[in-house]
Write an enzyme that holds these catalytic residues in place. Structure first.
Site, PDB file in Angstrom:
ATOM      1  N   ARG A  13      10.407   1.292  -4.831  1.00  0.00           N
ATOM      2  CA  ARG A  13      10.299   0.885  -3.429  1.00  0.00           C
ATOM      3  C   ARG A  13       9.330  -0.285  -3.274  1.00  0.00           C
ATOM      4  O   ARG A  13       9.728  -1.427  -3.103  1.00  0.00           O
ATOM      5  CB  ARG A  13       9.857   2.083  -2.574  1.00  0.00           C
ATOM      6  CG  ARG A  13      10.159   1.937  -1.070  1.00  0.00           C
ATOM      7  CD  ARG A  13       9.180   1.083  -0.308  1.00  0.00           C
ATOM      8  NE  ARG A  13       7.802   1.568  -0.389  1.00  0.00           N
ATOM      9  CZ  ARG A  13       6.761   0.892   0.088  1.00  0.00           C
ATOM     10  NH1 ARG A  13       6.938  -0.287   0.667  1.00  0.00           N
ATOM     11  NH2 ARG A  13       5.535   1.381  -0.032  1.00  0.00           N
ATOM     12  N   ASP A  14       8.054  -0.033  -3.391  1.00  0.00           N
ATOM     13  CA  ASP A  14       7.074  -1.095  -3.185  1.00  0.00           C
ATOM     14  C   ASP A  14       7.168  -2.158  -4.272  1.00  0.00           C
ATOM     15  O   ASP A  14       6.798  -3.308  -4.066  1.00  0.00           O
ATOM     16  CB  ASP A  14       5.663  -0.499  -3.151  1.00  0.00           C
ATOM     17  CG  ASP A  14       4.661  -1.412  -2.483  1.00  0.00           C
ATOM     18  OD1 ASP A  14       5.078  -2.364  -1.803  1.00  0.00           O
ATOM     19  OD2 ASP A  14       3.451  -1.183  -2.640  1.00  0.00           O
ATOM     20  N   HIS A 207      -3.825   3.686  -3.007  1.00  0.00           N
ATOM     21  CA  HIS A 207      -2.754   2.734  -3.326  1.00  0.00           C
ATOM     22  C   HIS A 207      -3.386   1.350  -3.436  1.00  0.00           C
ATOM     23  O   HIS A 207      -3.698   0.720  -2.425  1.00  0.00           O
ATOM     24  CB  HIS A 207      -1.705   2.772  -2.208  1.00  0.00           C
ATOM     25  CG  HIS A 207      -0.561   1.825  -2.394  1.00  0.00           C
ATOM     26  ND1 HIS A 207       0.704   2.262  -2.694  1.00  0.00           N
ATOM     27  CD2 HIS A 207      -0.482   0.468  -2.311  1.00  0.00           C
ATOM     28  CE1 HIS A 207       1.518   1.213  -2.780  1.00  0.00           C
ATOM     29  NE2 HIS A 207       0.815   0.112  -2.554  1.00  0.00           N
ATOM     30  N   HIS A 209      -3.506  -2.652  -4.874  1.00  0.00           N
ATOM     31  CA  HIS A 209      -2.848  -3.826  -5.431  1.00  0.00           C
ATOM     32  C   HIS A 209      -3.867  -4.562  -6.294  1.00  0.00           C
ATOM     33  O   HIS A 209      -5.073  -4.553  -6.008  1.00  0.00           O
ATOM     34  CB  HIS A 209      -2.331  -4.730  -4.314  1.00  0.00           C
ATOM     35  CG  HIS A 209      -1.103  -4.203  -3.652  1.00  0.00           C
ATOM     36  ND1 HIS A 209      -0.089  -5.012  -3.193  1.00  0.00           N
ATOM     37  CD2 HIS A 209      -0.709  -2.930  -3.366  1.00  0.00           C
ATOM     38  CE1 HIS A 209       0.875  -4.276  -2.663  1.00  0.00           C
ATOM     39  NE2 HIS A 209       0.510  -3.008  -2.750  1.00  0.00           N
ATOM     40  N   CYS A 240       3.587  -7.011  -0.964  1.00  0.00           N
ATOM     41  CA  CYS A 240       4.104  -6.833   0.392  1.00  0.00           C
ATOM     42  C   CYS A 240       4.743  -8.131   0.867  1.00  0.00           C
ATOM     43  O   CYS A 240       4.080  -9.167   0.893  1.00  0.00           O
ATOM     44  CB  CYS A 240       2.975  -6.429   1.342  1.00  0.00           C
ATOM     45  SG  CYS A 240       3.548  -6.242   3.045  1.00  0.00           S
ATOM     46  N   ASN A 249       1.472  -4.413  -7.291  1.00  0.00           N
ATOM     47  CA  ASN A 249       0.740  -3.157  -7.381  1.00  0.00           C
ATOM     48  C   ASN A 249       0.085  -3.040  -8.750  1.00  0.00           C
ATOM     49  O   ASN A 249       0.437  -3.739  -9.702  1.00  0.00           O
ATOM     50  CB  ASN A 249       1.714  -1.986  -7.223  1.00  0.00           C
ATOM     51  CG  ASN A 249       2.421  -1.997  -5.901  1.00  0.00           C
ATOM     52  OD1 ASN A 249       1.889  -1.562  -4.901  1.00  0.00           O
ATOM     53  ND2 ASN A 249       3.650  -2.494  -5.884  1.00  0.00           N
TER      54      ASN A 249
END
Length: 302
Positions: A13-14, A207, A209, A240, A249
């Site tokens: 996903r990310d 979470h 990055h 993002c 990430n």
């Protein structure tokens, strides 16, 4: 007793949402299968958002309809609003992750909502997931800094976390969306959260990055502060699409290597993660940023 840290794999996903190359659904399914073979047990694989805004997630319904339900994994879908939450429920996600925003600049550009509006919406729609019997988590994005507004007041982040907890979130994640956190701010936030939420509050998840090369240090700080759930993306894929210069990430294999060397269990197979990153490379047309994929694990004796 050996300590265990749970890795939530967000590469599907990310990770993929910010890649220029859109992978076919069949390729994504092979990606999932490889991650399962590497030991991943919690994966965020779908985002129920407007496909015109995030084309890489246009097949989220199809992905959720095809994920294996007999491999012991928990499948997570992300939602930003009521429509997304209802889609996640309809597609039988095992978990739903709702995104709140800690700062107005990013919030309005990313999901058309201020922090107050995103919190109020969560409070209103959380009962839908609770009634459906689906665990609901809340990720607070830009928890350490906003690309448009700059510094984010940690007391505002803690206020949002408290509202999410009261509304029924069983887990709270804190997103360093643009990679500006440092180990000291991480530990201050966790201490503030524990003071406000108490020992029986929702699980905390981080979470990070790696935009400014601090993600591993921040993970160390979080684990030292007692956090035992970390998001990571195979290969370090992602970022993002709505945050300028927000690179990937933290890489799953880089995190696993660090924890393995510390004797902390993750249940993940480092060699298979590295193999998967090299496999991904062939499909996206570039080498992902993960360092372990380049260097390999700890040198073995001859």
């Amino acid at each position: 007793m050996t300590r265990r840290v749970e890795i939530v794999e967000v590469g599907l996903r990310d990770g993929l949402q910010n890649e220029k190359t859109l992978l076919p659904t069949d390729v994504k399914m092979e990606f999932i299968d490889r991650l399962l073979d590497a030991g991943c047990k919690r994966m965020e694989v779908a985002s129920f958002v407007n496909p015109k805004l995030v084309p890489a997630m246009a097949d989220s319904d199809d992905i959720m309809g095809r994920v294996p339900r007999d491999r012991g994994a928990s499948w997570i879908g992300l939602a930003l609003n009521e429509r997304g939450l209802r889609r996640a429920i309809d597609m039988k996600c095992d978990e739903i992750n709702y995104v709140m925003v800690a700062s107005e600049g990013f919030g309005v550009k990313n999901q058309g909502a201020t922090p107050e509006e995103s919190a109020a919406l969560f409070e209103r729609i959380a009962p839908l997931a609770i009634e459906a019997g689906i665990p609901l988590s809340a990720t607070i994005s830009v928890a350490f800094g906003d690309p448009f507004d700059g510094e984010v007041d940690q007391s505002a982040v803690i206020d949002l976390a408290e509202r999410a907890a009261k509304a029924g979130a069983v887990e709270l994640a804190f997103g360093d969306t643009i990679g500006v956190a440092d180990p000291w701010s991480v530990q201050r936030l966790i201490a503030g959260l524990r003071e406000r939420l108490g020992d029986n509050g929702p699980r905390l998840r981080m979470h990070f990055h790696d935009t400014r090369n601090t993600a591993q240090a921040n993970i160390f700080a979080a684990i030292e502060a007692g956090v035992d759930v970390i998001d990571a993306s195979c290969g370090g894929l992602g970022g993002c699409p709505f945050a300028p210069n927000a690179t990937g990430n933290v890489a799953t294999e880089d995190v696993v290597y660090m924890l393995d060397r510390a004797g902390i269990e993750t249940g993940l197979d480092l060699d298979k993660l590295i193999e998967t990153t090299h496999w991904v490379e062939k499909h996206i047309g570039r080498m992902p940023p993960a360092l372990l994929a380049k260097a390999g694990g700890f040198p073995k004796s001859a």
